[in-house]
Design an enzyme around this catalytic site. Structure first.
Site, PDB file in Angstrom:
ATOM      1  N   HIS A 105      69.172 151.111  84.699  1.00  0.00           N
ATOM      2  CA  HIS A 105      70.123 150.177  85.302  1.00  0.00           C
ATOM      3  C   HIS A 105      70.681 150.542  86.670  1.00  0.00           C
ATOM      4  O   HIS A 105      71.490 149.788  87.200  1.00  0.00           O
ATOM      5  CB  HIS A 105      71.295 149.955  84.341  1.00  0.00           C
ATOM      6  CG  HIS A 105      70.884 149.391  83.025  1.00  0.00           C
ATOM      7  ND1 HIS A 105      70.342 148.132  82.893  1.00  0.00           N
ATOM      8  CD2 HIS A 105      70.907 149.934  81.776  1.00  0.00           C
ATOM      9  CE1 HIS A 105      70.069 147.912  81.619  1.00  0.00           C
ATOM     10  NE2 HIS A 105      70.390 148.990  80.924  1.00  0.00           N
ATOM     11  N   HIS A 131      75.432 152.409  77.985  1.00  0.00           N
ATOM     12  CA  HIS A 131      74.863 151.113  77.593  1.00  0.00           C
ATOM     13  C   HIS A 131      75.409 150.025  78.512  1.00  0.00           C
ATOM     14  O   HIS A 131      76.606 149.948  78.733  1.00  0.00           O
ATOM     15  CB  HIS A 131      75.200 150.782  76.140  1.00  0.00           C
ATOM     16  CG  HIS A 131      74.707 149.439  75.718  1.00  0.00           C
ATOM     17  ND1 HIS A 131      73.371 149.188  75.480  1.00  0.00           N
ATOM     18  CD2 HIS A 131      75.352 148.278  75.513  1.00  0.00           C
ATOM     19  CE1 HIS A 131      73.241 147.907  75.144  1.00  0.00           C
ATOM     20  NE2 HIS A 131      74.421 147.340  75.160  1.00  0.00           N
TER      21      HIS A 131
END
Length: 151
Positions: free
Chosen positions: A34, A138
């Site tokens: 990410h 996450h």
């Protein structure tokens, strides 16, 4: 005897599902999936291939992935003073981040890695992350994929 076998199977299935459900167990995995400072929407295919980002469980082409293209320190700060509780263990950033969303281009026949092609969209938005030990592990966003099993 049958009841014991079913109970053991159900227990193993529940434990497996719980382990598989968690996406991004560490900061380094989160970073790989990410974070890409300076990335543009035209780089989705190359970055997804280079980082070997695949669909969990099957290893196929991941239909969607989000990259945060800004300052890494600011992303980590969301887990401290840079964010507010969002619920269920998540934190939402106070600041807006530059984002590139990568969408799998549907192909016929369906693509298999490494022949996955992506188109990207750039935007700015607040991010939502789950933190462990003061670091994001996450990314909570649209298109998260978890393994699911049916008995």
């Amino acid at each position: 005897v049958t009841f014991n076998k079913i109970s053991i199977f159900a227990g193993v299935l529940l434990i497996s599902a719980a382990v598989i459900f968690v996406d991004g167990q560490s900061w380094s995995e989160f970073y790989n999936k990410h974070i890409n400072a300076g990335m543009t929407d035209g780089q989705c295919t190359d970055v997804m291939r280079a980082r070997r980002i695949r669909k969990p469980c099957t290893g196929g082409c991941k239909p969607f992935n989000t990259f945060i293209t800004g300052n890494v320190d600011a992303v980590q700060a969301v887990c401290g003073e840079g964010g507010a509780p969002y619920g269920n263990g998540y934190v939402i950033s106070y600041d807006y981040f530059k984002i590139v969303d990568c969408y799998l281009v549907h192909q016929n026949p369906p693509a298999v890695p490494p022949n996955c092609y992506y188109r990207g969209d750039e935007s700015e938005r607040r991010i939502i992350v789950r933190c462990e030990n003061g670091e994001p592990v996450h990314f909570h966003g649209k298109g998260n994929i978890y393994c699911s099993y049916s008995a």
